[in-house]
Design a protein around this motif. Sequence first.
Motif, PDB file in Angstrom:
ATOM      1  N   THR A 420       0.827  -1.210   0.000  1.00 32.59           N
ATOM      2  CA  THR A 420       0.000   0.000   0.000  1.00 32.59           C
ATOM      3  C   THR A 420       0.860   1.257   0.000  1.00 32.59           C
ATOM      4  O   THR A 420       0.547   2.239  -0.690  1.00 32.59           O
ATOM      5  CB  THR A 420      -0.933   0.004   1.226  1.00 32.59           C
ATOM      6  OG1 THR A 420      -1.724  -1.187   1.224  1.00 32.59           O
ATOM      7  CG2 THR A 420      -1.855   1.214   1.192  1.00 32.59           C
ATOM      8  N   VAL A 421       1.944   1.223   0.753  1.00 29.45           N
ATOM      9  CA  VAL A 421       2.859   2.367   0.774  1.00 29.45           C
ATOM     10  C   VAL A 421       3.451   2.600  -0.620  1.00 29.45           C
ATOM     11  O   VAL A 421       3.543   3.740  -1.094  1.00 29.45           O
ATOM     12  CB  VAL A 421       3.978   2.149   1.806  1.00 29.45           C
ATOM     13  CG1 VAL A 421       5.057   3.233   1.670  1.00 29.45           C
ATOM     14  CG2 VAL A 421       3.406   2.159   3.220  1.00 29.45           C
ATOM     15  N   ILE A 422       3.846   1.518  -1.298  1.00 30.52           N
ATOM     16  CA  ILE A 422       4.404   1.642  -2.648  1.00 30.52           C
ATOM     17  C   ILE A 422       3.359   2.230  -3.603  1.00 30.52           C
ATOM     18  O   ILE A 422       3.666   3.103  -4.418  1.00 30.52           O
ATOM     19  CB  ILE A 422       4.891   0.268  -3.145  1.00 30.52           C
ATOM     20  CG1 ILE A 422       6.094  -0.194  -2.314  1.00 30.52           C
ATOM     21  CG2 ILE A 422       5.270   0.322  -4.612  1.00 30.52           C
ATOM     22  CD1 ILE A 422       6.541  -1.606  -2.626  1.00 30.52           C
ATOM     23  N   SER A 423       2.132   1.744  -3.513  1.00 27.84           N
ATOM     24  CA  SER A 423       1.062   2.299  -4.354  1.00 27.84           C
ATOM     25  C   SER A 423       0.812   3.768  -4.031  1.00 27.84           C
ATOM     26  O   SER A 423       0.558   4.582  -4.934  1.00 27.84           O
ATOM     27  CB  SER A 423      -0.234   1.495  -4.152  1.00 27.84           C
ATOM     28  OG  SER A 423      -0.078   0.165  -4.559  1.00 27.84           O
ATOM     29  N   LEU A 424       0.909   4.120  -2.755  1.00 33.76           N
ATOM     30  CA  LEU A 424       0.693   5.505  -2.355  1.00 33.76           C
ATOM     31  C   LEU A 424       1.826   6.397  -2.862  1.00 33.76           C
ATOM     32  O   LEU A 424       1.591   7.548  -3.252  1.00 33.76           O
ATOM     33  CB  LEU A 424       0.587   5.586  -0.827  1.00 33.76           C
ATOM     34  CG  LEU A 424      -0.056   6.840  -0.227  1.00 33.76           C
ATOM     35  CD1 LEU A 424      -1.438   7.073  -0.818  1.00 33.76           C
ATOM     36  CD2 LEU A 424      -0.141   6.710   1.291  1.00 33.76           C
ATOM     37  N   GLU A 425       3.037   5.884  -2.862  1.00 29.78           N
ATOM     38  CA  GLU A 425       4.149   6.639  -3.447  1.00 29.78           C
ATOM     39  C   GLU A 425       3.906   6.906  -4.925  1.00 29.78           C
ATOM     40  O   GLU A 425       4.147   8.013  -5.417  1.00 29.78           O
ATOM     41  CB  GLU A 425       5.454   5.859  -3.268  1.00 29.78           C
ATOM     42  CG  GLU A 425       6.008   5.872  -1.857  1.00 29.78           C
ATOM     43  CD  GLU A 425       7.314   5.116  -1.744  1.00 29.78           C
ATOM     44  OE1 GLU A 425       8.136   5.456  -0.885  1.00 29.78           O
ATOM     45  OE2 GLU A 425       7.526   4.169  -2.540  1.00 29.78           O
ATOM     46  N   GLN A 426       3.424   5.881  -5.621  1.00 30.83           N
ATOM     47  CA  GLN A 426       3.150   6.042  -7.048  1.00 30.83           C
ATOM     48  C   GLN A 426       2.010   7.021  -7.277  1.00 30.83           C
ATOM     49  O   GLN A 426       2.038   7.823  -8.209  1.00 30.83           O
ATOM     50  CB  GLN A 426       2.792   4.675  -7.648  1.00 30.83           C
ATOM     51  CG  GLN A 426       2.665   4.673  -9.152  1.00 30.83           C
ATOM     52  CD  GLN A 426       3.992   4.446  -9.820  1.00 30.83           C
ATOM     53  OE1 GLN A 426       5.035   4.822  -9.295  1.00 30.83           O
ATOM     54  NE2 GLN A 426       3.985   3.840 -10.975  1.00 30.83           N
TER      55      GLN A 426
END
Length: 437
Positions: A420-426
């Motif tokens: 989720t953090v990676i998706s939020l970064e994107q």
Amino acid sequence: MRLGAAAILLAALSSPIAVASDFVLTEAKAVELAVNQNLTVAAGRVQLGAKRLASEKAWGVFVPGLSLSAGLSRSNQETSLPSPGTPYHLSGSAQLGASLSLSATTFQNLQTTRLDFQAGRISFEEASNAVTLQVRKAFYHLILLERQLRVTESSITTAEQTLEQIRTDYANGRVQQLTVRQAELSLQGTRLALERQKVQRENALASFKQLIGVDPADTVTLQGTIEIRPISSQEVAASAHVEERPDVRYAAAQIALQKSKNRAAYLSIISPTLNLSASIAPSFPDPFNFNNPPGAGWNDRGSISLSLSSSSLLAFLPFVPQRVNLQVLESSLEALKIQKQNTTQAARTEIESLIRTLEASTAAISSLRGSVGLAQESYDLTKEAYGLGTADFLTLKSAEDDLLRAQYDLLSEEYNYLSTVISLEQATGLDLRGRKE
């Protein structure tokens, strides 16, 4: 036969031999490989190169068109020329011409080509980001599978030790044979679960290799850990700039491109076209009569012309195709504006959804860590009770299953948090993990 065998051997020795490579990859190196070698990114790079070439060479519309022709002709009627008594003769001709047409549409099309390249560049960025997101998630998914394998292997080691103790107890008459069979069956089931996990990991690794663009025979070793860092959802929401996202910028670029196309169509109706042309068209009689002096009979029918043309006399009538086409183009522009609004709203909704998911995952991890601690304590107490003879094997097995399930759930939730953090970064363009790439 010997010559044939020698030829086959020589061909085999001369052919290139594929050598497998070893890759030790961090998250950053995996992303770098994918950007350089992923086939989807490579195809997008080729398409972008074509748009760049069209944009850089768009000035070629100002190069005039050139034409060259030459020919010979023979008269079908008798003539007294070029000399009496010669009934038929040949005549030669040639023509060199240059032409150029200019209008306001020509210059607007240059702008359209440039905007098309800019939109293509944003589209390529968006496609590259999508592949990067897949690589990051697949990287940590493989690490998750590795951690699950280690947990299962540790469980097998414990089960093997328990089985040995049960066999010893059976030999001493402390437990029944049924307990031994139950322990053996439990160990076999855990081993089968381990094999299924290995197959799952191999399949995920094969997909990961394809994603980063390496050969299936290459060896890939990952260096990384699933780290849980606290993130302030309020700060993320405040720092997110939706208008800077590639998908929103691409929607805006499509609107600018459509406006340029609409203006080009409008200018093609109202603006006249300037036509420039010049030609040299010499003709000369009897070119194979070498008795004639040079230049004898030379005649140049070339010309220089300048003209204006327009097709807009009836173009603004409501039923004329040009007018209908303008209306269609305006409808396309309105649709793109609506699409941009939808893209912007979807981007905000995505960020809000990811923030809620992150908050829920944070709470779940805290709860699951407590569950793992309780399950471990329950297992230790049950194992002690089993050793004292106050608990049977099924109770011990149930406590072991609860511990294993709690450990799996925690590992999966930690991956979900990081994913989720990676998706939020994107989605936001923010570096939420303090990466150094």
